[in-house]
Write a protein that holds these residues in place. Sequence first.
Motif, PDB file in Angstrom:
ATOM      1  N   GLY A 137      63.833  65.116 -48.649  1.00 23.46           N
ATOM      2  CA  GLY A 137      63.698  63.778 -49.220  1.00 23.46           C
ATOM      3  C   GLY A 137      64.989  63.014 -49.140  1.00 23.46           C
ATOM      4  N   GLY A 138      64.935  61.767 -48.979  1.00 21.65           N
ATOM      5  CA  GLY A 138      65.967  60.918 -48.942  1.00 21.65           C
ATOM      6  C   GLY A 138      66.880  60.647 -48.239  1.00 21.65           C
ATOM      7  N   VAL A 139      66.737  61.330 -46.843  1.00 16.07           N
ATOM      8  CA  VAL A 139      67.752  61.420 -45.940  1.00 16.07           C
ATOM      9  C   VAL A 139      67.627  60.311 -44.650  1.00 16.07           C
ATOM     10  CG1 VAL A 139      68.000  63.740 -45.941  1.00 16.07           C
ATOM     11  CG2 VAL A 139      66.122  62.812 -44.315  1.00 16.07           C
ATOM     12  N   GLY A 140      66.567  59.400 -44.905  1.00 19.72           N
ATOM     13  CA  GLY A 140      66.657  58.249 -43.867  1.00 19.72           C
ATOM     14  C   GLY A 140      65.406  58.244 -43.101  1.00 19.72           C
ATOM     15  N   LYS A 141      64.119  58.862 -43.222  1.00 23.29           N
ATOM     16  CA  LYS A 141      63.090  59.041 -42.376  1.00 23.29           C
ATOM     17  C   LYS A 141      62.402  57.459 -42.152  1.00 23.29           C
ATOM     18  CE  LYS A 141      61.154  62.104 -45.047  1.00 23.29           C
ATOM     19  NZ  LYS A 141      62.352  62.369 -46.139  1.00 23.29           N
ATOM     20  N   THR A 142      62.156  56.986 -43.186  1.00 26.38           N
ATOM     21  CA  THR A 142      61.614  55.596 -43.386  1.00 26.38           C
ATOM     22  C   THR A 142      62.432  54.684 -42.690  1.00 26.38           C
ATOM     23  OG1 THR A 142      60.369  56.374 -45.345  1.00 26.38           O
ATOM     24  CG2 THR A 142      60.335  53.920 -44.654  1.00 26.38           C
ATOM     25  N   THR A 143      63.581  54.644 -42.891  1.00 25.35           N
ATOM     26  CA  THR A 143      64.288  53.862 -42.384  1.00 25.35           C
ATOM     27  C   THR A 143      64.557  54.080 -40.622  1.00 25.35           C
ATOM     28  OG1 THR A 143      66.200  54.019 -44.306  1.00 25.35           O
ATOM     29  CG2 THR A 143      67.075  53.073 -42.299  1.00 25.35           C
ATOM     30  N   SER A 187      71.562  61.209 -39.794  1.00 24.90           N
ATOM     31  CA  SER A 187      71.591  59.651 -40.449  1.00 24.90           C
ATOM     32  C   SER A 187      72.849  59.649 -41.324  1.00 24.90           C
ATOM     33  CB  SER A 187      70.325  59.459 -41.432  1.00 24.90           C
ATOM     34  OG  SER A 187      70.387  58.323 -41.955  1.00 24.90           O
ATOM     35  N   ARG A 188      73.509  58.565 -41.385  1.00 18.84           N
ATOM     36  CA  ARG A 188      74.747  58.286 -41.954  1.00 18.84           C
ATOM     37  C   ARG A 188      75.829  59.249 -41.406  1.00 18.84           C
ATOM     38  NH1 ARG A 188      73.858  56.035 -47.710  1.00 18.84           N
ATOM     39  NH2 ARG A 188      71.804  55.853 -47.982  1.00 18.84           N
ATOM     40  N   PRO A 243      75.037  55.699 -37.817  1.00 19.04           N
ATOM     41  CA  PRO A 243      75.968  55.463 -38.545  1.00 19.04           C
ATOM     42  C   PRO A 243      75.871  54.885 -40.092  1.00 19.04           C
ATOM     43  CG  PRO A 243      76.145  53.705 -37.091  1.00 19.04           C
ATOM     44  CD  PRO A 243      74.913  54.730 -36.593  1.00 19.04           C
ATOM     45  N   ASP A 248      75.269  52.205 -42.078  1.00 20.30           N
ATOM     46  CA  ASP A 248      75.216  50.953 -41.961  1.00 20.30           C
ATOM     47  C   ASP A 248      74.942  50.029 -43.042  1.00 20.30           C
ATOM     48  OD1 ASP A 248      74.583  48.214 -41.100  1.00 20.30           O
ATOM     49  OD2 ASP A 248      73.083  48.801 -39.489  1.00 20.30           O
TER      50      ASP A 248
END
Length: 252
Positions: free
Chosen positions: A11-17, A188-189, A214, A216
């Motif tokens: 959860g929250g790692v950046g999948k949707t992004t 991600s990040r 990165p 962003d």
Amino acid sequence: MSKIIAFAGKGGVGKTTVASLVIRYITNSNRGSLLAVDADPNSNLGETLGLDVPSTIGDIRETYMKDPQGIPSGMDKINYLELLVEQAIIEKPKYDLIVMGRQEGQGCYCMVNNILNNFTDKLSKHYKYMVVDNEAGMEHLSRRTSGKVDMLFLVTDYSLRGLRALRRIHDMLEGLKLDVKELGIVVSRGPEKLSDAFLKEVEEIGLPIVGIIPDDPSLLEFDMERKSLLELSDSSSSVLAIQKLMDVHCPV
Ligand SMILES: Nc1ncnc2c1ncn2[C@@H]1O[C@H](COP(=O)(O)OP(=O)(O)OP(=O)(O)O)[C@@H](O)[C@H]1O
Ligand SMILES: [Mg+2]
């Protein structure tokens, strides 16, 4: 057959992004039709794409279950449910979006689910690409994609815990009857240079790192201003990172 791209990770790692950035890449490079599927019950792919979502597949299921006799005359239940799904598709010039919405409540939903799944399956074949933004768990991915995924991006943040979650997902894949053609890790990040401890853990998982996105600051700015990630500048660091990833791992 459409090329199916999906995402998994804790959860929250950046999948949707990452999913939104992949949609941006495909639509901007005019590669052909695309169906974006928001398969997360706490759906927010629509939001990151800057869209209002009036109706989800979950809503259709509930409406039908509340009044199964309410089918307009001259239609059977299959035509009726298919019509409702068609109405729930959000059509944009460069892509379409369908939102799965909440999962079923109590009661027997098998028949309705079968009709809905068969129809969304049939529908997806009309598109060249299908990008599926999944919830954190993997349980529903095989159902959403008729058991086949061309590219599964395993998304993690820059942490060993994130990587361990990916390892569990990777281990789980075999039992899921999911045919995945290509698998790769997206950090991600992540920093430009990953630490030895991180790389050692990656080596143990045995999967390649296909991209590092990165941190962003424009992503936070777009979120605060409720702007669509499709409007990010071509020079944003996250956009450039996805371009590099897709050019190599998802060539035309
Ligand atoms: N590379 C990045 N740089 C800056 N912020 C990021 C980056 N990736 C993701 N974020 C931010 O982190 C937050 C979580 O990202 P996102 O919603 O994409 O995660 P998720 O994995 O889809 O979450 P969930 O499991 O809840 O669906 C968002 O606010 C997003 O803007
Ligand atoms: Mg998400």
